[in-house]
Design an enzyme around this catalytic site. Structure first.
Site, PDB file in Angstrom:
ATOM      1  N   LYS A  22       1.005  -1.300   0.197  1.00 13.45           N
ATOM      2  CA  LYS A  22      -0.070   0.017  -0.105  1.00 13.45           C
ATOM      3  C   LYS A  22       0.921   1.299  -0.017  1.00 13.45           C
ATOM      4  CE  LYS A  22      -1.715   1.572   3.969  1.00 13.45           C
ATOM      5  NZ  LYS A  22      -1.510   2.957   4.356  1.00 13.45           N
ATOM      6  N   ASN A  23       1.795   1.216   0.801  1.00 15.67           N
ATOM      7  CA  ASN A  23       2.671   2.409   0.939  1.00 15.67           C
ATOM      8  C   ASN A  23       3.765   2.664  -0.102  1.00 15.67           C
ATOM      9  OD1 ASN A  23       1.279   3.150   3.217  1.00 15.67           O
ATOM     10  ND2 ASN A  23       2.534   2.304   4.753  1.00 15.67           N
ATOM     11  N   CYS A 117      -7.401  11.915  12.458  1.00 18.06           N
ATOM     12  CA  CYS A 117      -6.598  10.582  12.633  1.00 18.06           C
ATOM     13  C   CYS A 117      -6.460  10.226  14.040  1.00 18.06           C
ATOM     14  CB  CYS A 117      -5.328  10.632  11.929  1.00 18.06           C
ATOM     15  SG  CYS A 117      -4.482   9.147  11.709  1.00 18.06           S
ATOM     16  N   ARG A 122      -0.722  14.343  13.151  1.00 22.33           N
ATOM     17  CA  ARG A 122      -0.223  14.134  11.864  1.00 22.33           C
ATOM     18  C   ARG A 122      -0.056  15.722  11.270  1.00 22.33           C
ATOM     19  NH1 ARG A 122      -1.962   8.830   9.355  1.00 22.33           N
ATOM     20  NH2 ARG A 122       0.116   8.834   8.282  1.00 22.33           N
ATOM     21  N   ASP A 305       3.968   0.601  12.113  1.00 21.55           N
ATOM     22  CA  ASP A 305       2.827  -0.116  11.475  1.00 21.55           C
ATOM     23  C   ASP A 305       2.909  -1.511  12.325  1.00 21.55           C
ATOM     24  OD1 ASP A 305       3.313   1.563   8.436  1.00 21.55           O
ATOM     25  OD2 ASP A 305       2.401   2.204  10.537  1.00 21.55           O
ATOM     26  N   ILE A 327       6.894   7.257  17.400  1.00 23.54           N
ATOM     27  CA  ILE A 327       6.575   7.976  16.076  1.00 23.54           C
ATOM     28  C   ILE A 327       5.156   8.638  16.299  1.00 23.54           C
ATOM     29  CG2 ILE A 327       6.145   7.866  13.515  1.00 23.54           C
ATOM     30  CD1 ILE A 327       9.114   6.751  14.204  1.00 23.54           C
ATOM     31  N   ARG A 398      -9.145  -0.638   4.403  1.00 25.19           N
ATOM     32  CA  ARG A 398      -8.180   0.286   3.763  1.00 25.19           C
ATOM     33  C   ARG A 398      -6.567  -0.414   3.405  1.00 25.19           C
ATOM     34  NH1 ARG A 398      -6.894   4.864   7.659  1.00 25.19           N
ATOM     35  NH2 ARG A 398      -5.661   5.323   5.862  1.00 25.19           N
TER      36      ARG A 398
HETATM   37  C1  EPZ Z   1       3.888   7.126   6.450  1.00 25.15           C
HETATM   38  O1  EPZ Z   1       3.061   7.934   7.010  1.00 25.15           O
HETATM   39  C2  EPZ Z   1       3.019   5.828   6.500  1.00 25.15           C
HETATM   40  N1  EPZ Z   1       1.896   6.081   5.295  1.00 25.15           N
HETATM   41  C3  EPZ Z   1       2.267   5.420   7.591  1.00 25.15           C
HETATM   42  O2  EPZ Z   1       2.006   4.247   7.498  1.00 25.15           O
HETATM   43  C4  EPZ Z   1       3.650   5.091   8.513  1.00 25.15           C
HETATM   44  O3  EPZ Z   1       2.963   4.693   9.808  1.00 25.15           O
HETATM   45  C5  EPZ Z   1       4.326   6.160   8.610  1.00 25.15           C
HETATM   46  O4  EPZ Z   1       4.869   6.890   7.650  1.00 25.15           O
HETATM   47  C6  EPZ Z   1       5.673   6.092   9.512  1.00 25.15           C
HETATM   48  O5  EPZ Z   1       6.518   4.759   8.837  1.00 25.15           O
HETATM   49  C7  EPZ Z   1       1.975   6.139   4.211  1.00 25.15           C
HETATM   50  O6  EPZ Z   1       3.262   5.999   3.647  1.00 25.15           O
HETATM   51  C8  EPZ Z   1       0.991   6.463   3.301  1.00 25.15           C
HETATM   52  P1  EPZ Z   1       5.597  10.384   8.816  1.00 25.15           P
HETATM   53  P2  EPZ Z   1       3.500   9.526   7.131  1.00 25.15           P
HETATM   54  O7  EPZ Z   1       5.295  11.832   8.123  1.00 25.15           O
HETATM   55  O8  EPZ Z   1       4.493   9.808   6.231  1.00 25.15           O
HETATM   56  C9  EPZ Z   1       5.371  13.961  11.998  1.00 25.15           C
HETATM   57  C10 EPZ Z   1      -0.303   2.855   7.803  1.00 25.15           C
HETATM   58  O9  EPZ Z   1      -0.799   2.375   8.882  1.00 25.15           O
HETATM   59  N2  EPZ Z   1       5.175  14.950  11.026  1.00 25.15           N
HETATM   60  O10 EPZ Z   1       6.660   9.650   8.551  1.00 25.15           O
HETATM   61  O11 EPZ Z   1       2.238  10.305   7.151  1.00 25.15           O
HETATM   62  C11 EPZ Z   1       4.067  13.054  12.403  1.00 25.15           C
HETATM   63  O12 EPZ Z   1       3.092  13.632  12.878  1.00 25.15           O
HETATM   64  C12 EPZ Z   1       0.183   4.211   7.894  1.00 25.15           C
HETATM   65  O13 EPZ Z   1       0.067   2.049   6.662  1.00 25.15           O
HETATM   66  C13 EPZ Z   1       5.109  16.168  11.504  1.00 25.15           C
HETATM   67  O14 EPZ Z   1       5.416  16.588  12.766  1.00 25.15           O
HETATM   68  O15 EPZ Z   1       4.331   9.496   8.657  1.00 25.15           O
HETATM   69  C14 EPZ Z   1       4.785  11.735  12.931  1.00 25.15           C
HETATM   70  O16 EPZ Z   1       4.869  11.774  14.146  1.00 25.15           O
HETATM   71  C15 EPZ Z   1      -0.063   4.921   9.033  1.00 25.15           C
HETATM   72  N3  EPZ Z   1       4.848  17.177  10.359  1.00 25.15           N
HETATM   73  C16 EPZ Z   1       5.984  11.968  12.447  1.00 25.15           C
HETATM   74  O17 EPZ Z   1       6.480  13.018  11.602  1.00 25.15           O
HETATM   75  C17 EPZ Z   1       5.002  17.011   9.280  1.00 25.15           C
HETATM   76  O18 EPZ Z   1       4.468  17.832   8.314  1.00 25.15           O
HETATM   77  C18 EPZ Z   1       6.309  10.619  11.301  1.00 25.15           C
HETATM   78  O19 EPZ Z   1       5.406  10.655  10.487  1.00 25.15           O
HETATM   79  C19 EPZ Z   1       4.840  15.670   8.769  1.00 25.15           C
HETATM   80  C20 EPZ Z   1       4.983  14.548   9.565  1.00 25.15           C
END
Ligand code: EPZ
Length: 421
Positions: A22-23, A117, A122, A305, A327, A398
């Site tokens: 998916k990702n 969420c 996020r 995840d 995370i 999903r």
């Molecule tokens: C990706 O989400 C994945 N989703 C998530 O999988 C996964 O949990 C996550 O990476 C971590 O591995 C997809 O690839 C579609 P991040 P992403 O930005 O990119 C903070 C699943 O179950 N942050 O790496 O959205 C954020 O809040 C999903 O398949 C900011 O603060 O995660 C988090 O604490 C869930 N500001 C940290 O960074 C920003 O602008 C890491 O999140 C962006 C992120």
């Protein structure tokens, strides 16, 4: 509303194949927006998040042909709209990935405020800073964001913290930008390497993907290309943890074991009986499971995840284990539901829980809050004697394609129904 009815307490047996990731699929589909030529993408999982992204692509004018299972032909020559439909985009966090190609190609992109969420706030601050660094102006309204840029120019961008989709979004923006780009403290997930490989096949000039230092030299245009989506390491890990927690004999096929090294290390410490092959893992019944603590971390660390399915395994292990979720700040609340099933889990703070195992789990009415807590509830219900129901299974759909049919083939007593009970 559909739900799952599960009669647990029986071991699973057989083989299950992992689908495309998916990702990765969401990012590769968004990359097709960067060219007027055809892109053929295969091994795409038939899951709700993909269906939502395809609806968004179609809505802005992309021609999408969904051939045989998971085989898509896309052409973005006709894109005419630069704003993402809010109703759909809010259901899918990953929709933000489409903004970069729209900005690069149309000089404009509008996307809604991110919907709520359960796993955490996020925020989008890193994306906004990134768009500005590449020369876009950003206007925020109650409804969402409007990005404008006559010409995107290459930039040096430092990520204050590691973000997977923010890294992917800046890569998608930089490939058609004027000049060079340096991304520092970039995420290193295998899905990012797959995205860069596909873009390089389309004519991009990306080096260093998979490391914290990514360099991109912008090009004037990209050609079309073909891409087969990589195996889903999170699905593979989920099935391994589910089979180990149910003390069952399950062979999981089509995985890339090198994407889950920390998981294999931990399963060995727990005492799970397993055998790794070139593209499979065989889980076998074990004597005794020992409690082991885990801390989630960006790749190649232990994936957040897989935290929920690992937590269910720890409810069946002897001793105390600490789960430290680093995370996301809202990704442990589902443990309350496991306690209602008979688990002994104490929440120390929003990032840490302590588990006392082993405990018997009892069937219960469950509601799936998100994708990964959802599969953890399926795992717990398969262990618990009696009849459990799981509602809000859209969340599971999903990320996992037809999960009940695939688990039925392993002998699980699970069915999908929309009947009122
Ligand atoms: C990706 O989400 C994945 N989703 C998530 O999988 C996964 O949990 C996550 O990476 C971590 O591995 C997809 O690839 C579609 P991040 P992403 O930005 O990119 C903070 C699943 O179950 N942050 O790496 O959205 C954020 O809040 C999903 O398949 C900011 O603060 O995660 C988090 O604490 C869930 N500001 C940290 O960074 C920003 O602008 C890491 O999140 C962006 C992120």
């Amino acid at each position: 509303m559909e739900k799952f009815i599960i009669h647990g307490g029986r071991p699973l047996k057989g083989e299950i194949r992992v689908n495309g990731a998916k990702n990765s699929a969401l990012k590769i589909l968004a990359a097709a927006l960067l060219t007027d030529d055809n892109c053929r993408i295969t091994n795409i999982p038939q899951i709700e998040d993909v269906f939502r992204l395809v609806e968004l692509l179609t809505d802005i004018g992309v021609k999408v042909k969904n051939g045989s299972r998971g085989d898509y032909l896309l052409n973005a020559k006709g894109i005419a709209k630069s704003s993402l439909s809010p109703d759909i985009a809010q259901k899918l966090k990953g929709s933000i990935l489409m903004t970069a190609p729209l900005l690069a190609r149309l000089g404009r992109a509008d996307f809604p405020q991110p919907g709520g969420c359960v796993i955490g706030q996020r925020p989008r601050d890193i994306f906004i800073d990134g768009f500005k660094a590449f020369g876009a102006s950003v206007r925020e309204t109650a409804k969402g964001y409007s990005l404008l840029a006559k010409k995107i120019r290459g930039a040096k961008f430092v990520f204050p913290l590691v973000s997977v989709t923010a890294t992917e979004t800046m890569i998608l923006l930089a490939v058609l930008a004027k000049g060079k780009t340096d991304l520092i403290n970039a995420a290193c997930e295998p899905e990012i390497v797959a995205l860069a490989d596909f873009l390089n096949k389309m004519g991009a000039k990306i080096t260093g993907a998979g490391t914290p230092f990514v360099k991109i030299e912008g090009v004037s245009h990209l050609k079309g290309g073909n891409c087969e989506i990589m195996p889903d390491r999170i699905e593979g890990g989920s099935f391994a943890l589910l089979a180990a927690a149910a003390n069952s004999s399950v062979k999981i096929n089509g995985i890339n074991p090198s994407h889950l090294e920390v998981l294999w290390f931990l399963l060995e410490k727990v005492g799970v009986n397993f055998e790794l092959g070139r593209d499979f893992v065989k889980i076998k019944p074990a004597q005794e499971l020992k409690a082991v603590s885990v801390k989630t971390h960006e790749y190649p660390g232990f994936p957040t995840d897989l935290q929920a399915p690992f937590t269910v395994l720890m409810t069946q292990a002897s001793g105390l284990s600490l789960i430290h979720e680093t995370i996301f700040e809202g990704r442990l609340f589902y443990t309350d539901t496991l306690n209602q099933m008979g688990a002994k889990i104490i929440m120390c703070d929003p990032h840490r829980v302590v588990i006392q195992g082993p405990t018997k789990l009892f069937s219960r009415r469950l509601v799936s809050p998100d994708i990964r807590a959802g599969i953890a509830m399926v795992s717990a219900a398969l262990i618990a004697k009696g009849e459990s129901t799981i509602e809000n299974i859209y969340q599971i759909d999903r990320g996992y394609e037809k999960i009940e049919e695939r688990l039925q083939k392993l002998g699980a007593n699970i069915k999908r129904t929309d009947k009122l009970l």
